[in-house]
Scaffold this motif. Sequence first.
Motif, PDB file in Angstrom:
ATOM      1  N   HIS A  22       0.838  -1.201   0.000  1.00  0.00           N
ATOM      2  CA  HIS A  22       0.000   0.000   0.000  1.00  0.00           C
ATOM      3  C   HIS A  22       0.876   1.255   0.000  1.00  0.00           C
ATOM      4  N   LEU A  61       0.396   1.981   7.030  1.00  0.00           N
ATOM      5  CA  LEU A  61      -0.344   1.626   5.821  1.00  0.00           C
ATOM      6  C   LEU A  61      -1.340   2.719   5.459  1.00  0.00           C
ATOM      7  N   GLY A  62      -2.143   3.115   6.453  1.00  0.00           N
ATOM      8  CA  GLY A  62      -3.198   4.101   6.195  1.00  0.00           C
ATOM      9  C   GLY A  62      -2.637   5.447   5.766  1.00  0.00           C
ATOM     10  N   LEU A  63      -1.620   5.916   6.490  1.00  0.00           N
ATOM     11  CA  LEU A  63      -1.070   7.242   6.193  1.00  0.00           C
ATOM     12  C   LEU A  63      -0.358   7.275   4.843  1.00  0.00           C
ATOM     13  N   PHE A  94      -0.784   5.280   2.296  1.00  0.00           N
ATOM     14  CA  PHE A  94      -1.723   5.131   1.190  1.00  0.00           C
ATOM     15  C   PHE A  94      -2.477   6.440   0.953  1.00  0.00           C
ATOM     16  N   ALA A  95      -2.851   7.103   2.062  1.00  0.00           N
ATOM     17  CA  ALA A  95      -3.549   8.385   1.931  1.00  0.00           C
ATOM     18  C   ALA A  95      -2.668   9.381   1.180  1.00  0.00           C
ATOM     19  N   LEU A  96      -1.381   9.436   1.541  1.00  0.00           N
ATOM     20  CA  LEU A  96      -0.453  10.323   0.831  1.00  0.00           C
ATOM     21  C   LEU A  96      -0.373   9.932  -0.643  1.00  0.00           C
TER      22      LEU A  96
END
Lengths: 286, 282
Positions: free
Chosen positions: B45, B100-102, B104-106
């Motif tokens: 991701h 993973l979340g951060l 992917f958001a970027l």
Amino acid sequence: MQVLFDDIGFVIMATGVLAAGSTALLGSFLVVRGQALLTDAISHGIVLGIAVTFLLTGVTTGPLQLLGAGAAGVVTVLLTEALSASGRVRRDAATGLVFPAMFALGVLLLSLFARDVHVDPHTVLLGEIGYVWLDRVTLFGLSLPRSLVVLGAMLLVNLTFVAAFYERLSVAAFDEVQAGLHGLRPRAVTVALLGLTSMTAVAALDAVGVVLFVAFAIVPAVVGLLVARRLHGVVMVALLTAAFAAVAGYQVAVWLDLSIGGCMAAMTGIPLLLALTPVGRAWQMS
Amino acid sequence: MPSFLLDPIVITVALGAALLGLTAGALGTFAVLRRESLIGDTMSHAALPGVAVGFLLTGERSLPLMLAGAVVTGLAAALFSLYLSGRPRIKRDAAMGTSLGLFFALGVVALSYAQRMPGAAAAGLETFLFGQAAATLRSDLVLLGCVTLVALGAVSLVWKQAKLMTFDPDFAVAAGADRRVIEAFLTAALAVAVVIGLQMVGVVLMSALVVAPAVAARQWTASLGAMFWLAGAIGAASAVTGALISALSPGLATGPLVVLVATAVVCVALVTSPRRLAQVDG
């Protein structure tokens, strides 16, 4: 009143705050329990639920979809648990097998049979928060965006659940055996928590999509753990982080003409970085 | 032989898929045995911002640059999660999920920026989400082939140490192996395994192609060497099958197909494994 709900910027920010808040609320408990990555599994698993519900009933929204897809999220977790309990595959590998397979099947079904519907794979992955104001329902004489109503209801349900079972959730959060000895039925609370998380993921899907849901479920809770000492403090900080990220993310996205959902999720990183600085650390110590 | 199998595009797609399936499957062996399956998910991701930045640097589709960017951000995400899980009260899975979340958001943000540039559509940036086999170019084969050779060659050079470090890290250290070097090497190998298939399988599902072949192979063999090559073969077969199905039916993303084929192999392996009734320790 109606003026407010016709304001596109307000509607998008409010949707973001409700989506991020209802997600971060339940995410806090999952993160504290050491089940953070279940949110990753759940958010991918619901896509198969959405595809199957659509194929069976033709609905792409509404309570039926919420229940069908929500059930799929719980099934993802149970399947993963069953596979790792069989002793044939370790837990991390079982997680890494089950949810990608369910997600892949869901995406394939959607791209085969649901091309003309708004549940295409791309929307499922990233959400389309920029368009949430288009789909409206009439309630109390007001024309309201559907996402806002659904997410508002979801937040209320989640808040009620947390308030009603706070004690059980917090005991089970730290010691499931202990909770069982006190007759608190930790398993039932866990399954309810997973079910609500799945339904929240479905409700938030239009707004944030599968992967950004994970950011809202985990990052605010981690910020809470870094700066607050007690469980209710963790939850409060997580909610504040989520609300900040949604509002600030929207402003940045509009300012620089970037992906709104992406900016909202990325903005959870600002409180995280602050919490990791010496200032944040000192706060935790005090 | 059906004539479409001789089509140069189909041959290119099949060869590319075979190379990346072989590399990802074989290198996934170490990730699965070292219980790092979910790090692969984090890295894949987190590759998205790297792909977008790789594109922004030149403004055109340059696969080596995009994949290099993916390795950098993938490893950065792995390091960040390592740092986070070192903080008090932050568990490892929460740290990985945060990373993973951060990242992917970027990546989503970077992608939305890159898509405003001319040439973004031609570069097929969108296809990096779910993968598109038909996007494979002939020139990509050279790159895929080189990466495969270097990755497998490097693993064979440190095979003994990697094996020890996987099964008995304490003994490996006592025997004089440098733990950090070998672990860094194995993590880099995982990053390569994840990144190599991004274009064809996509960032969202690539980690499954690293995990599934190794899990299937593990059901059939207890030898590391056999598992390594069997996982490579299963990875190659799954990738080729999925890529050909998707190349023949326009509009079907490749990632989901490849992952479903690999998962089907896992199901067969679980049912036919000789270890079916034995409790497993490995």
